[in-house]
Design an enzyme around this catalytic site. Structure first.
Site, PDB file in Angstrom:
ATOM      1  N   GLU A 210       0.888  -1.170   0.000  1.00 46.21           N
ATOM      2  CA  GLU A 210       0.000   0.000   0.000  1.00 46.21           C
ATOM      3  C   GLU A 210       0.918   1.210   0.000  1.00 46.21           C
ATOM      4  O   GLU A 210       1.468   1.578   1.042  1.00 46.21           O
ATOM      5  CB  GLU A 210      -0.896  -0.018   1.253  1.00 46.21           C
ATOM      6  CG  GLU A 210      -1.879  -1.181   1.305  1.00 46.21           C
ATOM      7  CD  GLU A 210      -3.112  -0.956   0.434  1.00 46.21           C
ATOM      8  OE1 GLU A 210      -3.414   0.199   0.082  1.00 46.21           O
ATOM      9  OE2 GLU A 210      -3.771  -1.955   0.095  1.00 46.21           O
ATOM     10  N   CYS A 244      -2.239   9.622   2.515  1.00 42.33           N
ATOM     11  CA  CYS A 244      -1.776   9.052   1.236  1.00 42.33           C
ATOM     12  C   CYS A 244      -2.762   9.314   0.107  1.00 42.33           C
ATOM     13  O   CYS A 244      -2.365   9.431  -1.041  1.00 42.33           O
ATOM     14  CB  CYS A 244      -1.552   7.558   1.394  1.00 42.33           C
ATOM     15  SG  CYS A 244      -2.998   6.703   2.008  1.00 42.33           S
TER      16      CYS A 244
END
Ligand code: NAD
Length: 454
Positions: A210, A244
């Site tokens: 991720e 993010c």
């Protein structure tokens, strides 16, 4: 490092006991985790305040609440996910039964970052244990207060050997990555993601990565600019931009730029008035990150904001005028600075976006359905929203993950269960079967084989 080897050995032994293969055991663990999070929520809020100056409200919404909702979802659906799935086989298999049997990988390593240090450590654990794995967690050394609370929570909740925490930084993480885990789940930078993948290849260990990158936020000329501004400001300045999936930059039609900026300024004033002196406005995680952000603020490019406080490590929500050549457009920003870049038409927009690596998220603000569809189909990205920002990560029914440089694989809900599960494909036969596969294969047998296999 001897301690790490002991943890691993204990984990292997624990997995072999077979306890995690029973869904009742997993369910009990999830319930206990939920109860202990609720018991310890004040400590969690306090640690998030110390590391990032997050308010209780923001901490609940983006860390504790999201984690609780993942646990609730898995408590509701986990048993169903864990059942074997019947498959209707083709005639060539006749007579036989077929099924896919979900089994845990075994011993899983989870590595987490500092920006959502609670949620990004615990949510993958929720998915991994729902699927029946044992977990070693390596939380981030950059958010020490939250990592300590996470350790305490895990030690209070789980038997040793089932879920363990290894504290430390690069060195410990590197050592862990040299060990033979059955699965590695990593959240962090693209740079370290590469190291993880390289190390995992030594043991043929499957990985989920991720990662990050620059998430574009496209604003078409048909967009409702008031609403657009409200939702961009929400997604960008949450956690002071250290998200993010935050919109990294706004990419808007030249004809609406001035009006959009006007609306963005109004919204910043509404949502983040006097950010630098506000008790609730998150700070940069450390001085290093603060200085990286400060360097992006070229005074002559600032449209709004630009003030920083070295003592509190806070940076005001800042809008800057940019081009693709600007310093701020060369790498992921990860702070409260929002560059605004313009395009003249959609094909130019699509073409320029292809110059970047494939982003974790992409946002499209437009009232024109054709534009929404065109961008969603033609641009590559992990996931995203039409007329909103970051909300796609907040529902366990939608998987979350990147593509290529922004990540491999996904999690949340069923996607998370599948990530931590190996599906064994099984054919179950009785005594009878069709004889044509056995040698010698005569002309007539061959004819029948061709009838079945086409
Ligand atoms: P990072 O890659 O520096 O660190 C992540 C983890 O890796 C930490 O636990 C750290 O101790 C460890 N680590 C660091 N260097 C290492 C090395 N050389 N060898 C082995 N392990 C090492 O990431 P970060 O700074 O903590 O987090 C910020 C990044 O994470 C941003 O790029 C952001 O976009 C990304 N991120 C992605 C997601 C997502 O869900 N896709 C979520 C949050 C953050």
């Amino acid at each position: 490092m001897k301690e790490i080897l002991e943890v691993l050995e204990r984990q292997r032994q624990f997995f072999l006991t077979g306890k995690t293969r029973e869904f009742a055991f997993r369910k009990q663990a999830l319930k206990k985790l939920r109860d202990n999070i609720l018991d310890m929520k004040e400590e969690i809020f306090e640690a998030l305040k110390k590391d990032l100056n997050k308010s209780e409200e923001e901490s609940y919404m983006t860390e504790v609440g999201l984690t609780l909702s993942e646990i609730s979802y898995m408590l509701k659906k986990g048993r169903k996910f864990s059942r074997k799935k019947r498959v209707v086989l083709s005639m060539a298999q006749f007579p036989a039964k077929g099924y896919k049997m979900p089994v845990p990988y075994g011993n899983v390593l989870i590595i987490s970052p500092w920006n959502y240090p609670f949620m990004l450590a615990i949510e993958p654990i929720v998915d991994a244990i729902t699927a029946g794995n044992c977990v070693v967690l390596k939380p981030s050394e950059i958010s020490p207060n939250v990592s300590e609370v996470v350790k305490k929570l895990i030690e209070k909740t789980f038997e040793r050997g089932f879920v363990d925490v290894v504290m430390g930084g690069k060195e410990e993480c590197s050592y862990l990555l040299d060990q033979d885990f059955d699965y590695i789940f990593f959240t962090g930078s693209t740079r370290v993601g590469k190291i993880v993948m390289e190390k995992a290849s030594q043991h043929f260990t499957p990985v989920t990565l991720e990662l990050g990158g620059k998430c574009p936020c496209i604003v078409d000329k048909s967009a409702d600019l008031k609403l657009t501004a409200r939702r961009i400001v929400f997604g960008k300045f949450l956690n002071s931009g250290q998200t993010c999936v935050a919109p990294d930059f706004v990419y808007c039609d030249r004809t609406i730029k001035d009006k959009l900026i006007e609306e963005l300024i109004q919204e910043i004033k509404r949502q983040y008035n006097n950010a630098l002196t506000s008790e609730d406005y998150p700070k940069m995680i450390n001085a290093k990150q603060f200085n990286v952000m400060k360097a992006f603020i070229e005074k002559d490019k600032v449209i709004y904001g630009g003030e920083c406080d070295e003592k509190t490590l806070k940076i005001e929500p800042t809008l800057i005028s940019s081009t693709f050549e600007s310093e701020a457009m060369q790498d992921e920003i990860f702070g409260p600075i929002l560059p605004i870049v313009t395009f003249d038409n959609l094909s130019e927009c699509e073409e320029n976006l292809r110059r970047f690596s494939k982003p974790l998220a992409l946002y499209i603000f437009s009232r024109d359905k054709r534009v929404q569809k065109q961008i969603a189909i033609n641009c590559d990205f992990g996931g995203g929203c039409i007329n909103d920002t970051i909300m796609h990560i907040a529902d366990p029914k939608l998987g979350f993950g990147g593509i290529k440089q922004s990540g491999i694989g996904s999690y949340h809900g069923k996607s998370g269960f599948d990530t931590f599960t190996h599906y064994k494909s099984i054919v179950k036969k009785g005594k009878i079967d069709l004889p044509m596969r056995y040698h010698p294969i005569s002309k007539i047998k061959y004819k029948i084989i061709k009838m079945f296999l086409k």
